[in-house]
Enzyme design. Sequence first.
Site, PDB file in Angstrom:
ATOM      1  CG  ASP A   1      -1.939  -3.138  -6.650  1.00 55.17           C
ATOM      2  OD1 ASP A   1      -2.575  -4.141  -7.004  1.00 55.17           O
ATOM      3  OD2 ASP A   1      -0.810  -3.185  -6.112  1.00 55.17           O
ATOM      4  CG  HIS A   2      -3.536  -4.996  -3.154  1.00 56.92           C
ATOM      5  ND1 HIS A   2      -4.005  -6.248  -2.856  1.00 56.92           N
ATOM      6  CD2 HIS A   2      -2.406  -5.200  -3.857  1.00 56.92           C
ATOM      7  CE1 HIS A   2      -3.185  -7.164  -3.333  1.00 56.92           C
ATOM      8  NE2 HIS A   2      -2.205  -6.554  -3.962  1.00 56.92           N
TER       9      HIS A   2
ATOM     10  N   GLY B   1       2.440 -10.381  -6.849  1.00 55.34           N
ATOM     11  CA  GLY B   1       3.655 -10.905  -6.199  1.00 55.34           C
ATOM     12  C   GLY B   1       4.667 -11.477  -7.166  1.00 55.34           C
TER      13      GLY B   1
ATOM     14  CG  ASN C   1      -0.158  -6.815 -10.191  1.00 47.01           C
ATOM     15  OD1 ASN C   1      -0.522  -6.703 -11.356  1.00 47.01           O
ATOM     16  ND2 ASN C   1      -0.970  -6.585  -9.163  1.00 47.01           N
TER      17      ASN C   1
HETATM   18  P1  13P Z   1       5.759  -7.814  -5.615  1.00 51.70           P
HETATM   19  O1  13P Z   1       5.842  -7.517  -4.148  1.00 51.70           O
HETATM   20  O2  13P Z   1       6.277  -9.179  -5.936  1.00 51.70           O
HETATM   21  O3  13P Z   1       6.393  -6.772  -6.462  1.00 51.70           O
HETATM   22  O4  13P Z   1       4.204  -7.823  -6.008  1.00 51.70           O
HETATM   23  C1  13P Z   1       3.528  -6.603  -6.162  1.00 51.70           C
HETATM   24  C2  13P Z   1       2.075  -6.768  -6.347  1.00 51.70           C
HETATM   25  O5  13P Z   1       1.555  -7.840  -6.546  1.00 51.70           O
HETATM   26  C3  13P Z   1       1.271  -5.542  -6.264  1.00 51.70           C
HETATM   27  O6  13P Z   1      -0.086  -5.798  -6.300  1.00 51.70           O
END
Ligand code: 13P
Length: 293
Positions: free
Chosen positions: A93-94, A226, A268
């Site tokens: 992730d990211h 998010g 996510n």
């Molecule tokens: P949240 O902060 O809403 O859980 O989102 C997490 C996310 O998008 C991780 O990539």
Amino acid sequence: MSENVLGPIVPMLRAAELASLRGRPAAIGAFNVNFYSQAEGILEGLRRANAPGILQASRGANKFQGGPGKIAQMVVDAVRNSKHSLPVCLHLDHGDEPAARECLDSGFGSVMLDVSKLDYDANVAATRAVVQLAHPKGISVEAELGHLAGVEEDVSSAKTTYADPFLVPNFFDKSGCDCLAIAYGTSHGPNKGAGLEKLAVHIVDACYRGLTAHRQNLSHFLVSHGSSTVPQELIKEINSFGGQMKDARGIPMDRIQAAIAAGIRKVNIDTDLRLGITATFRRYFAEHPGIEK
Ligand code: 13P
């Protein structure tokens, strides 16, 4: 190491797309993992829901566990020890390019390159470079279009820039990526702000229409970052055991469902898991004074 335990992401997302085309809108949950018992907890949640799922580790989580190979081994152990039998994938992730490179040989089935701060052409080019490394190894790539507000790892932004739906088919085409996180008003973290009932689901709808018009929808998928709902009972519990969380607000569940109906296939969730853990730790320490001795 991950053989027969961790699988690829695309078949899962395609299954969700096929269910949606048959009139049952579906998406795969992608849950951030940092440590072993959290992995078992996520797997137990998936087992209870009878659902396949994605466990995802950020660069910070990889570092915390001593590298992507360690976190992959941790997830494999959790799958084996919990005798989990539904499909599970491990995703970065990211990530940035160095992190993606490391994950390509460490058991990950998918990597994300978060370079949405770059201009469009540079974003396409950087994504394409990672796709060229990942696809020959059978690993899929997620990119990001538009900009989410909130803080995730070292990426922070005060405001959202919506994804431009007209660019989505072109982005998939030019970059070769498999998944695309589109900004449509969600944000990272527990303070997502007021007015989320007005989430720009029409952006998702327009992006998905572009995918279907270009016949990309069976192999290219839209991602919602998010997406935590920020359960208020957890906020109350955290605050009743000494926390000071203010104005914590998440995405209403019906808005997530609307986004899935409009074309989101990967959802996510990180913050909700952190809130659950924080509430549990705070309660435990409050109820067991002197435990640290
Ligand atoms: P949240 O902060 O809403 O859980 O989102 C997490 C996310 O998008 C991780 O990539």
